[in-house]
Design an enzyme around this catalytic site. Sequence first.
Site, mmCIF file in Angstrom:
data_model
loop_
_atom_site.group_PDB
_atom_site.id
_atom_site.type_symbol
_atom_site.label_atom_id
_atom_site.label_comp_id
_atom_site.label_asym_id
_atom_site.label_seq_id
_atom_site.Cartn_x
_atom_site.Cartn_y
_atom_site.Cartn_z
ATOM 1 C CB CYS A 105 1.264 30.571 -7.840
ATOM 2 S SG CYS A 105 2.624 29.744 -8.700
ATOM 3 C CD GLN B 273 -3.293 27.038 -3.544
ATOM 4 O OE1 GLN B 273 -2.352 26.552 -4.135
ATOM 5 N NE2 GLN B 273 -3.181 28.074 -2.730
ATOM 6 N N PRO C 131 0.166 24.909 0.640
ATOM 7 C CG PRO C 131 -1.295 25.956 -0.850
ATOM 8 C CD PRO C 131 -0.840 25.977 0.574
ATOM 9 C CG MET C 132 4.755 24.299 -0.274
ATOM 10 S SD MET C 132 6.050 24.021 0.974
ATOM 11 C CE MET C 132 5.236 22.814 2.031
ATOM 12 C CG LEU C 133 3.548 22.157 -8.391
ATOM 13 C CD1 LEU C 133 2.087 21.705 -8.393
ATOM 14 C CD2 LEU C 133 3.811 23.112 -9.548
ATOM 15 N N GLY D 156 5.266 26.807 5.360
ATOM 16 C CA GLY D 156 5.550 26.088 4.130
ATOM 17 C C GLY D 156 6.784 25.227 4.214
ATOM 18 C CG ASN E 283 2.538 31.387 3.515
ATOM 19 O OD1 ASN E 283 2.606 31.515 2.298
ATOM 20 N ND2 ASN E 283 3.234 30.464 4.152
ATOM 21 N N GLY E 284 4.739 32.906 5.239
ATOM 22 C CA GLY E 284 5.991 33.464 4.754
ATOM 23 C C GLY E 284 7.086 33.513 5.801
ATOM 24 N N GLY E 285 8.096 32.668 5.629
ATOM 25 C CA GLY E 285 9.300 32.760 6.441
ATOM 26 C C GLY E 285 9.215 32.238 7.853
#
Length: 327
Positions: free
Chosen positions: A95, A65, A13-15, A228, A206-208
Amino acid sequence: MQTQLNRTFSIAPMLDWTDRHYRYFARLLSSEVLLYTEMVTTGAIIHGRGDYLAYNEEEHPLALQLGGSNAADLATCAKLAAERGYDEINLNVGCPSDRVQNGRFGACLMAEPTLVAECIDAMKQVVDIPVTVKTRIGIDDQDSYEFLTQFIDTVKAVGCDDFIIHARKAWLQGLSPKENREIPELDYERVYQLKRDYGELNISINGGVKTLAECKAHLAQLDGVMVGREAYQNPYILAEVDQQLCGIDKPVISRDEVLEQLLPYIEQHLQSGGRLNHITRHIIGLFQGEVGSRVWRRYLSENAHKSGAGVEVITQARHEMKAVVCL
C-alpha cells in the site's frame, strides 16, 4: 503442519470494500476462491475498541492482511488471528498511501527487507498457518529487478514461501493511492521472470486482471492470480472460477440463486441492528452487463439506505429489472 491453501484465484484485500459482508457474498459465488480481509493495522487489533478480527465462518478459506512493522505487535496479532481460525496471515508491503507510510508500513517496507524478514519470522514463530507477503515490484527509483530479488531473497531466507506480487511499482511521493493503481504501466513479465528464477516459491500476480481468460494466461506462467477491483465491481466473474480455473465439475450458480441464498444472511444482519445498505452496496454490480442492470443499481442506490429498508427492496429491485427485460 501448515494447511496447503488453493491459491489459484484470490480476491485482493481492498480497504472499505472487502469487508465480511462482501466476503460472505463472494463465497456464495465460489467455494474455492481465497478471500482476504481488508488491511487491518496491528494498532487497531491491539488497542482498538471494536472486534477487528470478526468474520463469518462461511468465509473460509480466509486470510487476514495485517499492516504494521513492529515484529512483536505483528506476532501478537498473528497469534490472535490463528486462534480465531484464520487460514493465513498476510503482511501488507504494497500500500502506497501517505497514512500508511507515516505508520512505517505498506510499500515503503520494500526498502527495509531485513525488517520485513524479522516481522515474518516473528509471526511464523507463533503460528502454524501460512505467513505470506503481498508486495510491489519496486518503489520510486528503486525499481530494478535486482532490487526486487534482493527483497525476495531476504524474506524467503526466514521461510516465507508465498508471495503475491502487484505487477506495478509504487510511487511513494507525488502520486495518490488511486493514481498508484494506474501509474506506471504494469510489468507482468517481471513477475513471470521471478517465478522462473524462484521455481520453489509460490508466486501469485495482482494488477489489472479483468477476465478469467486473462487469469488462465497468467496461470500458465504462475501459481495464482489475485483479482481486485473487477471482482468487486463485477462480482459475477466469480461464478465460474471453480469450474474454469479449479476444474470442479458443478453447475454454475445463477445470479438469482445467489440472491436467494443471500437473503437469510441479510435478514439476520437486519435483525441484529444492521442496515440494508451495509450489504447492498456490495451487490450493486451483480447484474453488470445484463439488460436492466441500470434499473437494478438505481433502485438499490435510491432505496437501500432508507430507514427501515428491508429485503423487500432487493426483491423489488429485481422485479423492476425483470420488467425492463420484458419490454
